[in-house]
Write a protein that holds these residues in place. Sequence first.
Motif, PDB file in Angstrom:
ATOM      1  N   ILE A   1       1.027  -0.971   0.103  1.00 32.93           N
ATOM      2  CA  ILE A   1      -0.079  -0.077  -0.068  1.00 32.93           C
ATOM      3  C   ILE A   1       1.365   0.854  -0.053  1.00 32.93           C
ATOM      4  O   ILE A   1       0.851   2.429  -0.733  1.00 32.93           O
ATOM      5  CB  ILE A   1      -0.690  -0.211   1.487  1.00 32.93           C
ATOM      6  CG1 ILE A   1      -1.752  -1.610   1.717  1.00 32.93           C
ATOM      7  CG2 ILE A   1      -0.922   1.179   0.983  1.00 32.93           C
ATOM      8  CD1 ILE A   1      -3.167  -1.538   2.118  1.00 32.93           C
ATOM      9  N   ARG A   2       2.172   1.635   0.715  1.00 29.20           N
ATOM     10  CA  ARG A   2       2.700   2.380   0.127  1.00 29.20           C
ATOM     11  C   ARG A   2       3.689   2.569  -0.310  1.00 29.20           C
ATOM     12  O   ARG A   2       3.548   3.478  -0.990  1.00 29.20           O
ATOM     13  CB  ARG A   2       3.788   1.973   1.856  1.00 29.20           C
ATOM     14  CG  ARG A   2       3.336   2.387   3.454  1.00 29.20           C
ATOM     15  CD  ARG A   2       4.190   2.479   4.579  1.00 29.20           C
ATOM     16  NE  ARG A   2       3.632   1.824   5.573  1.00 29.20           N
ATOM     17  CZ  ARG A   2       3.230   0.831   5.864  1.00 29.20           C
ATOM     18  NH1 ARG A   2       4.245  -0.597   5.060  1.00 29.20           N
ATOM     19  NH2 ARG A   2       2.966   0.592   7.221  1.00 29.20           N
ATOM     20  N   MET A   3       3.578   1.347  -1.286  1.00 30.70           N
ATOM     21  CA  MET A   3       4.390   1.536  -2.602  1.00 30.70           C
ATOM     22  C   MET A   3       3.924   2.051  -3.154  1.00 30.70           C
ATOM     23  O   MET A   3       4.658   2.707  -3.985  1.00 30.70           O
ATOM     24  CB  MET A   3       4.999   0.093  -2.742  1.00 30.70           C
ATOM     25  CG  MET A   3       6.025  -0.576  -1.729  1.00 30.70           C
ATOM     26  SD  MET A   3       6.350  -2.535  -2.602  1.00 30.70           S
ATOM     27  CE  MET A   3       7.128  -2.416  -4.300  1.00 30.70           C
ATOM     28  N   LYS A   4       2.112   1.725  -3.393  1.00 32.02           N
ATOM     29  CA  LYS A   4       1.442   2.153  -4.640  1.00 32.02           C
ATOM     30  C   LYS A   4       1.233   4.168  -4.537  1.00 32.02           C
ATOM     31  O   LYS A   4       1.406   4.484  -4.929  1.00 32.02           O
ATOM     32  CB  LYS A   4      -0.068   2.045  -3.901  1.00 32.02           C
ATOM     33  CG  LYS A   4       0.271   0.388  -4.992  1.00 32.02           C
ATOM     34  CD  LYS A   4      -1.210  -0.359  -4.345  1.00 32.02           C
ATOM     35  CE  LYS A   4      -1.809  -1.522  -4.690  1.00 32.02           C
ATOM     36  NZ  LYS A   4      -2.757  -1.943  -4.386  1.00 32.02           N
ATOM     37  N   ALA A   5       1.147   4.394  -3.101  1.00 36.75           N
ATOM     38  CA  ALA A   5       1.252   5.324  -2.314  1.00 36.75           C
ATOM     39  C   ALA A   5       2.637   6.796  -3.126  1.00 36.75           C
ATOM     40  O   ALA A   5       2.584   7.388  -3.752  1.00 36.75           O
ATOM     41  CB  ALA A   5       0.829   5.935  -1.014  1.00 36.75           C
ATOM     42  N   LEU A   6       3.734   5.701  -2.569  1.00 39.32           N
ATOM     43  CA  LEU A   6       5.050   7.196  -3.429  1.00 39.32           C
ATOM     44  C   LEU A   6       4.776   6.314  -4.541  1.00 39.32           C
ATOM     45  O   LEU A   6       5.183   7.800  -5.587  1.00 39.32           O
ATOM     46  CB  LEU A   6       6.115   5.721  -3.178  1.00 39.32           C
ATOM     47  CG  LEU A   6       7.598   5.915  -3.244  1.00 39.32           C
ATOM     48  CD1 LEU A   6       7.331   7.677  -2.866  1.00 39.32           C
ATOM     49  CD2 LEU A   6       8.489   5.046  -2.869  1.00 39.32           C
ATOM     50  N   ALA A   7       4.638   5.434  -5.144  1.00 35.61           N
ATOM     51  CA  ALA A   7       4.668   5.304  -7.221  1.00 35.61           C
ATOM     52  C   ALA A   7       3.917   6.797  -7.140  1.00 35.61           C
ATOM     53  O   ALA A   7       3.815   7.454  -8.379  1.00 35.61           O
ATOM     54  CB  ALA A   7       4.015   4.506  -7.596  1.00 35.61           C
ATOM     55  N   ARG A   8       2.459   6.857  -7.185  1.00 34.24           N
ATOM     56  CA  ARG A   8       1.779   7.847  -7.035  1.00 34.24           C
ATOM     57  C   ARG A   8       2.193   9.256  -6.605  1.00 34.24           C
ATOM     58  O   ARG A   8       1.991   9.820  -7.788  1.00 34.24           O
ATOM     59  CB  ARG A   8       0.192   7.758  -6.635  1.00 34.24           C
ATOM     60  CG  ARG A   8      -0.539   6.774  -7.066  1.00 34.24           C
ATOM     61  CD  ARG A   8      -2.145   6.248  -6.675  1.00 34.24           C
ATOM     62  NE  ARG A   8      -2.464   7.043  -4.559  1.00 34.24           N
ATOM     63  CZ  ARG A   8      -2.315   5.397  -4.395  1.00 34.24           C
ATOM     64  NH1 ARG A   8      -2.776   4.159  -5.060  1.00 34.24           N
ATOM     65  NH2 ARG A   8      -2.893   4.563  -3.054  1.00 34.24           N
ATOM     66  N   ALA A   9       2.852   9.108  -5.906  1.00 35.23           N
ATOM     67  CA  ALA A   9       3.214  11.431  -4.932  1.00 35.23           C
ATOM     68  C   ALA A   9       4.134  11.200  -5.874  1.00 35.23           C
ATOM     69  O   ALA A   9       4.060  12.020  -6.786  1.00 35.23           O
ATOM     70  CB  ALA A   9       3.692  10.750  -3.295  1.00 35.23           C
ATOM     71  N   LEU A  10       5.137  10.342  -6.746  1.00 39.45           N
ATOM     72  CA  LEU A  10       6.262  10.547  -7.785  1.00 39.45           C
ATOM     73  C   LEU A  10       5.899  11.083  -9.174  1.00 39.45           C
ATOM     74  O   LEU A  10       5.990  12.088  -9.904  1.00 39.45           O
ATOM     75  CB  LEU A  10       7.148   9.286  -7.831  1.00 39.45           C
ATOM     76  CG  LEU A  10       8.297   9.003  -6.838  1.00 39.45           C
ATOM     77  CD1 LEU A  10       9.286   7.516  -6.804  1.00 39.45           C
ATOM     78  CD2 LEU A  10       8.996  10.239  -6.161  1.00 39.45           C
ATOM     79  N   ASN A  11       4.602   9.661  -9.611  1.00 40.12           N
ATOM     80  CA  ASN A  11       4.308  10.243 -10.782  1.00 40.12           C
ATOM     81  C   ASN A  11       3.420  11.921 -10.388  1.00 40.12           C
ATOM     82  O   ASN A  11       3.851  12.324 -12.218  1.00 40.12           O
ATOM     83  CB  ASN A  11       3.181   9.721 -11.173  1.00 40.12           C
ATOM     84  CG  ASN A  11       2.759   8.175 -11.352  1.00 40.12           C
ATOM     85  OD1 ASN A  11       5.011   7.914 -12.478  1.00 40.12           O
ATOM     86  ND2 ASN A  11       3.401   7.168 -11.115  1.00 40.12           N
ATOM     87  N   LYS A  12       2.783  11.926  -9.345  1.00 39.59           N
ATOM     88  CA  LYS A  12       2.196  13.004  -9.560  1.00 39.59           C
ATOM     89  C   LYS A  12       2.863  14.251  -9.725  1.00 39.59           C
ATOM     90  O   LYS A  12       3.156  16.082 -10.488  1.00 39.59           O
ATOM     91  CB  LYS A  12       1.176  13.883  -8.216  1.00 39.59           C
ATOM     92  CG  LYS A  12       0.474  14.775  -7.673  1.00 39.59           C
ATOM     93  CD  LYS A  12      -0.875  14.918  -6.577  1.00 39.59           C
ATOM     94  CE  LYS A  12      -1.361  16.040  -6.435  1.00 39.59           C
ATOM     95  NZ  LYS A  12      -2.547  15.719  -4.950  1.00 39.59           N
ATOM     96  N   ARG A  13       4.310  13.984  -9.079  1.00 41.87           N
ATOM     97  CA  ARG A  13       5.495  15.262  -8.979  1.00 41.87           C
ATOM     98  C   ARG A  13       6.314  15.854 -10.073  1.00 41.87           C
ATOM     99  O   ARG A  13       6.478  16.581 -10.953  1.00 41.87           O
ATOM    100  CB  ARG A  13       6.066  15.318  -7.667  1.00 41.87           C
ATOM    101  CG  ARG A  13       5.420  15.593  -6.942  1.00 41.87           C
ATOM    102  CD  ARG A  13       5.803  15.202  -5.220  1.00 41.87           C
ATOM    103  NE  ARG A  13       5.201  15.941  -4.366  1.00 41.87           N
ATOM    104  CZ  ARG A  13       6.066  15.416  -3.197  1.00 41.87           C
ATOM    105  NH1 ARG A  13       6.652  14.550  -2.881  1.00 41.87           N
ATOM    106  NH2 ARG A  13       5.291  16.090  -2.150  1.00 41.87           N
ATOM    107  N   GLY A  14       5.401  14.444 -11.116  1.00 47.69           N
ATOM    108  CA  GLY A  14       6.720  14.222 -12.169  1.00 47.69           C
ATOM    109  C   GLY A  14       8.295  13.806 -12.257  1.00 47.69           C
ATOM    110  O   GLY A  14       8.829  14.335 -12.724  1.00 47.69           O
TER     111      GLY A  14
END
Length: 131
Positions: free
Chosen positions: A37-50
């Motif tokens: 779940i944390r991995m998914k959140a980190l991947a989403r955060a990185l994607n969101k920040r470009g």
Amino acid sequence: MAKWCPGLPVTRVYNPVPEQELRFISLSRAAKDKGWIRMKALARALNKRGVKFRWEVYTDYQGVIDSPHMVFCKPTIHAIDKLRESDFLVQLSDYESFGYSMVEGLQYSKLIITDIEILPEMGVNKNNAVI
């Protein structure tokens, strides 16, 4: 230059260092307690920040997280070679009995990990990891 010459107007005309792609690696079972779940959140955060990144996940289950930057690989003894090439070992577990991959990660790359009880015993702290 702004740091070395305070008060002087500094303008960057050209950046000779191209933007780099961060290289992450995870060596983990595909289980809730291993921080998926944390991995998914980190991947989403990185994607969101470009942020440009490539994340190789060596696991027993394929395609857990839907991200164009993540590659799922079957576990292999040769993953240690990939660890040497990575910028960060990412281990977001709820707990570990002894995190062998984290100890190996200390030798070859930096760590992004959760604050679990075993860290002091392994010699992991805020000076050698992002906790």
